[in-house]
Enzyme design. Structure first.
Site, PDB file in Angstrom:
ATOM      1  N   GLU A 148       0.828  -1.208   0.000  1.00 53.81           N
ATOM      2  CA  GLU A 148       0.000   0.000   0.000  1.00 53.81           C
ATOM      3  C   GLU A 148       0.864   1.260   0.000  1.00 53.81           C
ATOM      4  O   GLU A 148       0.495   2.280  -0.608  1.00 53.81           O
ATOM      5  CB  GLU A 148      -0.926   0.000   1.220  1.00 53.81           C
ATOM      6  CG  GLU A 148      -2.003  -1.069   1.167  1.00 53.81           C
ATOM      7  CD  GLU A 148      -2.893  -0.940  -0.061  1.00 53.81           C
ATOM      8  OE1 GLU A 148      -3.189   0.214  -0.464  1.00 53.81           O
ATOM      9  OE2 GLU A 148      -3.288  -1.979  -0.621  1.00 53.81           O
ATOM     10  N   SER A 199      18.474  -8.662  -9.674  1.00 50.56           N
ATOM     11  CA  SER A 199      17.288  -8.605 -10.531  1.00 50.56           C
ATOM     12  C   SER A 199      17.305  -9.639 -11.662  1.00 50.56           C
ATOM     13  O   SER A 199      16.288 -10.266 -11.934  1.00 50.56           O
ATOM     14  CB  SER A 199      17.120  -7.200 -11.119  1.00 50.56           C
ATOM     15  OG  SER A 199      16.709  -6.293 -10.127  1.00 50.56           O
ATOM     16  N   HIS A 248       2.893 -10.208  -9.529  1.00 50.57           N
ATOM     17  CA  HIS A 248       4.332 -10.462  -9.578  1.00 50.57           C
ATOM     18  C   HIS A 248       5.093  -9.350  -8.883  1.00 50.57           C
ATOM     19  O   HIS A 248       6.047  -9.586  -8.141  1.00 50.57           O
ATOM     20  CB  HIS A 248       4.805 -10.586 -11.025  1.00 50.57           C
ATOM     21  CG  HIS A 248       6.273 -10.805 -11.141  1.00 50.57           C
ATOM     22  ND1 HIS A 248       7.182  -9.777 -11.345  1.00 50.57           N
ATOM     23  CD2 HIS A 248       7.021 -11.939 -11.059  1.00 50.57           C
ATOM     24  CE1 HIS A 248       8.402 -10.261 -11.390  1.00 50.57           C
ATOM     25  NE2 HIS A 248       8.340 -11.566 -11.223  1.00 50.57           N
ATOM     26  N   SER A 249       4.694  -8.116  -9.104  1.00 53.27           N
ATOM     27  CA  SER A 249       5.267  -6.959  -8.424  1.00 53.27           C
ATOM     28  C   SER A 249       4.256  -5.827  -8.524  1.00 53.27           C
ATOM     29  O   SER A 249       3.161  -5.993  -9.076  1.00 53.27           O
ATOM     30  CB  SER A 249       6.603  -6.546  -9.071  1.00 53.27           C
ATOM     31  OG  SER A 249       6.375  -5.979 -10.349  1.00 53.27           O
TER      32      SER A 249
END
Length: 483
Positions: free
Chosen positions: A170, A256, A375-376
């Site tokens: 959030e 990443s 996923h993100s």
């Protein structure tokens, strides 16, 4: 060369005691089998008596016969020793076996006269579990019970991870941080696997295992510091959000690019093996990693199969029975486990670690689960999967609900504890975010530190150029970064 023909033990003993023949090597033949007695008597006159005479005449029973004198007789004859005969017999037996199978790397392969292709749908590998979906204990062999303290700590960690994901997700949606990745649905794999290994075991994770760090002592404030990139961030604000790391907790910083942690884990594992260490390298990977190269050949690998590699379904990545079947192709012991079952994951990882440490060998674990969240924060998973599918896994297959029911049945947890625990964690997370947001950023100079022991001239030039650019265009750079 000379041949020693013997039929009388008494005579041969006398000959050996009184004679030293130095004309070459001696071959021992049993005359009854390979050289008949008649042949010995026939060529007795060819024998050369030992110097100084002999108590036994070189005729009849035994004789020393010079090789040159026997060459004409021996030509065309085949003298076979008993040892050679045994070897020939074994060779004959092997030829009979080879008519039915072939020796090939990995073992013997039987021949068949049936022309039959291997089915593309082989029998599926079963999935190990200890608790059913309702938290009821299943009759399981080789099951190791966890203590109350361990169970409560695992559940506390799962609740903390779930609430932390909710609040920080959030925070990103509110624009307070730039990026975030949740672990919704995978809390059991995170905390149960972390509890089953040692804090001395180096961990090479992907970005879906913050619970391993949480178990090892990484605080919510440290997570928030990394996400906000403030001055108490161990990475000094230089790493992408959700890419945690901690040297003191043996947790290598997340990268990443897909699967880069696997060759790194292999190198670390070989180092521990050479040092004969009692630690074990643990590498985590997801669905997307399975489409890259496989480099888990010397460590404990936990494959988290959550069905989706961003928007690519696992069925579009390979047609095999998951990842667990790939292990035997590398000579690696493998097992499939229910990734939403805390007790199953704990038992499997604990057993795999013991095997890896004691036997110095790699082990592959495939944990079946489901990525409930996106996923993100850059992804909207409803574009490529159905909402009812997500809700099913969120409600019916929830790992926290299943484990909580089991704990309540044992009297280790209650509704009051649940309410109090969640309330306290929510208060902590609100404070954590506010604190992380207020702290200033690392100074600009930290962008150029920790690369070389002594900064190079080119780094000095780059820093000077950046500072001039910031002064020239101050509105284009964040004002909360100390110069």
């Amino acid at each position: 060369m000379a041949l020693l023909l013997m039929r009388s033990s008494k005579c041969s003993k006398n000959l050996m005691q009184r004679t030293l023949l130095t004309v070459g090597s001696l071959g021992k033949f049993e005359c009854q089998t390979c050289f008949p007695a008649s042949s010995a008597r026939r060529f007795a006159s060819l024998a050369r008596p030992p110097r100084g005479g002999s108590c036994c005449p070189p005729t009849g029973a035994s004789a020393f016969i010079h090789h040159g004198q026997l060459s004409a007789f021996l030509r065309g004859r085949r003298l076979v020793s008993t040892e050679v005969k045994r070897k020939l017999d074994r060779l004959h037996e092997d030829e009979q076996v080879n008519a039915k199978e072939i020796d090939f790397p990995g073992g013997r392969v039987p021949f068949t006269s049936e022309l039959k292709f291997i089915s593309e749908q082989a029998e599926r590998v079963p999935c190990f579990r200890v608790l059913d979906d309702d938290g009821e204990l299943i009759a399981v062999e080789n099951y190791e019970q966890v203590s109350k303290d361990v169970a409560v700590n695992i559940y506390n960690g799962m609740v903390t991870l779930q609430i932390m994901d909710t609040y920080l997700y959030e925070a990103q949606r509110q624009g307070r941080i730039s990026f975030y990745m949740t672990s919704f649905g995978e809390e059991a794999i995170n905390l149960a696997s972390a509890a089953a290994i040692s804090i001395h075991d180096p961990v090479f994770a992907q970005y879906r295992e913050p619970g391993v760090l949480l178990w090892r002592g990484f605080t919510p404030q440290e997570f928030a510091a990394q996400l906000f990139g403030n001055k108490i961030d161990g990475g000094k604000g230089r790493q992408m959000p959700s890419h945690y790391g901690s040297g003191k907790l043996n947790f290598f910083t997340i990268s990443s690019p897909i699967a880069t942690q696997l060759p790194q884990a292999v190198g670390a594992a070989y180092s521990l093996k050479m040092d004969n260490s009692d630690s074990c390298v643990v590498a985590y990977m997801g669905d997307g990693c399975t489409s890259e190269y496989w480099k888990f050949l010397s460590c404990l690998s936990v494959g988290t199969m959550d069905r989706w590699a961003i928007s690519t379904a696992v069925t579009e990545q390979f047609r095999s029975d998951g990842v667990v079947v790939k292990g035997p192709g590398y000579g690696i012991k493998s097992i499939r486990v229910d990734g939403n079952d805390v007790l199953a994951v704990y038992n499997v990882v604990r057993a795999a670690r013991e095997m890896a440490v004691l036997e110095k060998r790699p082990v592959l674990i495939e944990a079946l689960t489901y990525r409930v969240g996106h996923h993100s924060t850059s992804d909207d998973s409803t574009k490529y999967r159905q909402l009812d599918e997500i809700e099913h896994w969120k409600q019916a297959r929830n790992p926290l609900t299943r484990f909580r029911k089991w704990m309540e049945a044992k009297g280790w947890w209650s509704e009051k504890l649940e309410i109090d625990t969640r309330s306290n964690i929510k208060k902590e997370m609100k404070q954590v975010i506010q604190t992380a947001e207020r702290l200033e950023k690392p100074p600009l100079s930290e962008l150029f530190s920790d690369v070389y022991d002594t900064p190079t001239s080119s780094l000095h030039e780059q820093e000077l150029l950046l500072r001039r650019t910031v002064r020239r265009h101050p509105k284009d750079y964040p004002c909360d970064v100390p110069l």
